[in-house]
Design an enzyme around this catalytic site. Structure first.
Site, mmCIF file in Angstrom:
data_model
loop_
_atom_site.group_PDB
_atom_site.id
_atom_site.type_symbol
_atom_site.label_atom_id
_atom_site.label_comp_id
_atom_site.label_asym_id
_atom_site.label_seq_id
_atom_site.Cartn_x
_atom_site.Cartn_y
_atom_site.Cartn_z
ATOM 1 C CB CYS A 75 26.984 -41.101 -38.524
ATOM 2 S SG CYS A 75 27.409 -39.416 -38.166
ATOM 3 C CG HIS A 76 31.203 -42.454 -33.971
ATOM 4 N ND1 HIS A 76 31.932 -42.425 -35.150
ATOM 5 C CD2 HIS A 76 31.666 -43.509 -33.263
ATOM 6 C CE1 HIS A 76 32.801 -43.421 -35.144
ATOM 7 N NE2 HIS A 76 32.664 -44.090 -34.013
ATOM 8 C CG ASP A 127 6.970 -30.696 -46.262
ATOM 9 O OD1 ASP A 127 6.248 -31.383 -47.016
ATOM 10 O OD2 ASP A 127 6.673 -30.455 -45.073
#
Length: 168
Positions: A75-76, A127
């Site tokens: 991914c860029h 979480d």
């Protein structure tokens, strides 16, 4: 159709976008986290032991969008210009529906950033609430909208909502 992240020899590579024009781009992704009604009530009342669950998850989603290229190998890194993360309690689920929107002006799209934002927000809800509800379930992660660039606009078909408010 071919997969763009592989070269002619089948080796993984980062796509060369240097010749692409900068365009305004947007992507919107969604997901949900299903939980016990009591867990949702705890979130909505603001009395979760770890604090403001939705506020912290919103910030985590924004951070997730910004860190996408650190997590997804090909991914860029992108100059993100805007990220919004909306978390909406849904008693019919029961749980929280999450929608993330990411904008940039650049050579490649922001679908992965929107998906990362939505999923990071959902993981943060998990979480923060796992002490009271370990059976929470994250699902429905998908791109709703992608616009800008050579491939044009994509809009997902709306999901039908069967009885009970569950996503299809």
């Amino acid at each position: 159709m071919s997969l763009t992240h592989f070269d002619g020899a089948g080796q993984a590579h980062m796509v060369d976008v240097s010749d692409k024009a900068d365009t305004n781009r947007i992507a919107v992704a969604e997901c949900h986290i299903r939980m016990l009604p009591e867990t949702l009530a705890l979130i909505e009342s603001g009395s979760a032991k770890k604090g403001d669950v939705l506020g912290i998850a919103r910030l985590a989603g924004i951070m997730g969008a910004k860190k996408t290229s650190d997590l997804i190998p090909l991914c860029h890194p992108l100059p993100i210009t805007k990220v919004t993360v909306d978390l909406v309690p849904d008693p019919a689920l029961p749980g929280v529906r999450i929608e993330a929107s990411v904008k940039t002006t650049g050579k490649t799209g922001v679908e992965m950033e929107a998906l990362s934002a939505a999923s990071t927000a959902a993981l943060t809800v998990y979480d923060m609430c796992k002490a009271v509800d370990k059976a929470m379930e994250i699902g429905g992660l998908r791109v709703l909208l992608k616009d800008g660039g050579k491939s044009g606009r994509y809009e997902a078909a709306p999901e039908a909502s069967p009885k009970g408010g569950e996503p299809a």
